[in-house]
Design an enzyme around this catalytic site. Structure first.
Site, PDB file in Angstrom:
ATOM      1  CG  ASP A  95      -1.981  -1.067   1.163  1.00 44.89           C
ATOM      2  OD1 ASP A  95      -2.266  -1.552   0.046  1.00 44.89           O
ATOM      3  OD2 ASP A  95      -2.519  -1.426   2.231  1.00 44.89           O
ATOM      4  CE1 TYR A 153       1.561  -7.105   3.724  1.00 47.82           C
ATOM      5  CE2 TYR A 153       1.273  -9.448   4.186  1.00 47.82           C
ATOM      6  CZ  TYR A 153       1.288  -8.395   3.285  1.00 47.82           C
ATOM      7  OH  TYR A 153       1.029  -8.630   1.965  1.00 47.82           O
ATOM      8  CE1 TYR A 174      -6.264  -6.234  -1.655  1.00 45.86           C
ATOM      9  CE2 TYR A 174      -7.742  -8.132  -1.714  1.00 45.86           C
ATOM     10  CZ  TYR A 174      -7.061  -7.121  -2.372  1.00 45.86           C
ATOM     11  OH  TYR A 174      -7.182  -6.984  -3.732  1.00 45.86           O
TER      12      TYR A 174
END
EC number: 5.4.99.25
Length: 427
Positions: free
Chosen positions: A240, A306, A378
């Site tokens: 992102d 992440y 996501y």
């Protein structure tokens, strides 16, 4: 049919040069050129028939119309076409005039041969010119995406030298937020910077939504060093805009079109890029790559790690957070196209696996969550639930609203094997 009978029938059609005569039996006597085969046939035929040896001037040949005298000339034109261009491999292709192809077919018919007997004119032209190009340029012939592809158009008396792209592989870290991976044209003005006669209000007249990108910090430097005409950035997915890319970085390839230089000092190139990016972006592990590395970077299955800073709408206890994260670990998540990307992604449900998940409370309303998951997962929606579009989600399992306030990608690695395999690199 006996080769001398073939020669007798062929030479009986009119003046046929040694190369055109020899092509009829190109599958005989490995190690000879077609001109040598043709000369030998003509000599043997004269001896057999006890006739005077009567060589044919190539310029008088009715089949090739003298083109077999032009190998040196076209090789020199090819070398001149790429003067100043650095390349290691090449290939030569030829477009013969239709009349020569018709003459060839007629000669085979008159000689009593099949249509595909011997070797076509254009194959010999490719080879003979190609050998001479190699001697003039000290490069090697390649049939698998050569650095330069020469195409000779005999009817148009023209040669085209297509300099194929070259490729540089590496990994990048993005150390500042709000930097996209590639240029992001304004949707309102479609990159023009104008709305009618006035500057675009949405992008301030720049034509872009962001001033900088990973592409702009890297591709122009590579293009300049390799003296190309254009450079394209290919990434192994993308994070992102507001996310950092840390750890070992994200694999990428920069494709440089029509480069005049291919052998560059990648360590110096790496240093140049990092100096230019001035801390916003860093690259490492730059290597010269093959064409196939583009597809590998774009298609190779990759897992991601992440780290997310999460804010909750209500107090959360450590045990409840640990239990929710434990339920996420090892599960398959169903994600309908998120609200934030539904304007540019197909509306569909995607299934992605969560391999590992951990969380640590900072206080009752804030936590650090780390996720190791399948590519395409996501993460923001895995945390928030995205109004029920992602199931399960951390927010749903906790029964508390949750939002990612900061996201970092800390690793991008191949699922079954690393991105970096030696067959995808070149010296």
């Amino acid at each position: 049919m006996d080769v001398l009978e073939v020669a007798a029938r062929a030479t009986g059609t009119g003046p046929v040069c040694d190369a055109c005569l020899g092509r009829l039996v190109a599958d005989r006597s490995f190690g000879l050129s077609n001109a040598e085969r043709g000369s030998a046939l003509r000599t043997a035929l004269a001896l057999r028939d006890d006739e005077d040896h009567d060589p044919v001037d190539t310029a008088d040949c009715w089949v090739c119309e003298g083109r077999c005298t032009e190998f040196d000339e076209w090789a020199e034109r090819a070398a001149e076409a790429v003067e100043g261009v650095e390349f290691a491999t090449y290939n030569v292709g030829t477009r013969p005039p239709p009349l020569i192809e018709e003459n060839e077919a007629l000669l085979r018919e008159e000689a009593g041969l099949d249509d595909d007997a011997g070797e076509p004119f254009k194959s010999e032209f490719n080879r003979e010119v190609g050998k001479r190009v190699g001697r003039l340029t000290d490069a090697d012939v390649s049939f698998d995406r050569p650095d330069v592809q020469f195409t000779i158009d005999l009817a148009e008396d023209a040669i085209d030298a297509k300099v194929n792209s070259t490729f540089v592989y590496g990994r990048y870290r993005k150390l500042e937020r709000d930097i996209p991976q590639t240029e992001w044209p304004c949707r309102e003005c479609k990159g023009s910077g104008r709305q009618g006669a006035d500057p675009c209000d949405h992008c301030g007249g720049s034509g872009y939504l962001y001033d900088d990108s990973v592409e702009e910090y890297t591709a122009p430097i590579v293009e300049d060093v390799m003296d190309g005409t254009e450079a394209t950035f290919h990434g192994a997915g993308r994070e992102d805009v507001d996310a950092l890319m840390l750890g070992t970085g994200r694999p990428f390839v920069i494709e440089v079109e029509e480069p005049r230089r291919r052998r560059v000092d990648v360590e110096r190139l790496q240093a140049d890029i990092n100096a230019f990016a001035d801390g916003a972006v860093e690259v490492e592990g730059l290597r010269l790559a093959t064409y196939d590395m583009v597809e590998r970077v774009k298609e190779h299955d990759a897992a991601k790690r992440y780290r997310a800073q999460v804010a909750f709408d209500a107090d959360v206890e450590a045990d409840a957070l640990a239990a929710a994260v434990g339920e996420l670990e090892g599960t398959t998540v169903e994600q309908y196209t998120p609200n934030r990307v539904d304007h540019r992604r197909a509306s569909m449900t995607r299934e992605r696996d969560v391999y590992e998940a951990t969380a640590e409370l900072g206080d009752a309303r804030h936590a650090t969550v780390e996720i190791h998951g399948e590519g395409g997962l996501y993460i923001k929606e895995l945390i928030s639930g995205d109004e029920g579009r992602t199931e399960p989600s951390l927010a749903g399992l906790l029964g508390v609203g949750a939002e990612v306030t900061a996201l970092d990608v800390v690793a991008v690695e191949g699922e079954a094997e690393p991105f970096e395999r030696e067959e995808f690199f070149r010296d």
